[in-house]
Design a protein around this motif. Structure first.
Motif: not given
Length: 144
Positions: A13-25, A51-65
């Motif tokens: 969640r802290a990672f997501a918060t920091e990511l949002n700060k960058g997205k909405y600078s 999914l959030y960890d894979l895509i936003e943290v690790r930069g993977a291409a990830a999909y829910r089936i």
């Protein structure tokens, strides 16, 4: 980079918060969208967290089936979906490696079809594992 990765749901969640700060600078801090808490208290919540960890943290291409039946309004019944039985809940490619992640919660167990798909993925050189908690998912990912 592995040292900078979240090690629990609170850090995610802290990672997501920091990511949002960058997205909405260009947005005042009080107006930046707050990151929702990540959970692993159900299969659905665990899937969202992974999914959030894979895509936003690790930069993977990830999909829910989604492997559910489709409602046929004309006939008034559910009919079989179009995916192959046993496909993992999450498929991803990370650093050129295929990952099949089956999410299980509580007393959920792997089906016979899922065991067959596990062997097929591993036989083709991919990685397959079962995630029962976020920490369990991280433990496996840290071994890759």
């Amino acid at each position: 980079m592995k040292n900078d990765l979240p090690t629990n749901l609170k850090e995610l969640r802290a990672f997501a918060t920091e990511l949002n700060k960058g997205k909405y600078s260009n947005v005042p801090e009080h107006a930046i969208p707050k990151a929702q808490p990540f959970k692993d208290s159900s299969a659905n919540e665990l899937t969202k967290s992974v999914l959030y960890d894979l895509i936003e943290v690790r930069g993977a291409a990830a999909y829910r089936i989604n492997n559910v039946g489709i409602y046929d309004a004309k006939r008034g019944v559910y009919r079989k979906g179009g995916t192959v039985k046993g496909i993992p809940d999450i498929i991803a490619v990370l650093d050129g490696r295929f990952l099949g992640i089956e999410v299980k919660y509580g007393a959920d167990r792997q089906s016979a079809d899922q065991k067959v798909v596990e062997l097929e993925i591993q036989g083709a050189g991919g990685v397959y594992f079962i995630a029962k908690t976020y920490e369990g998912y991280l433990d496996y990912m840290n071994k890759l």
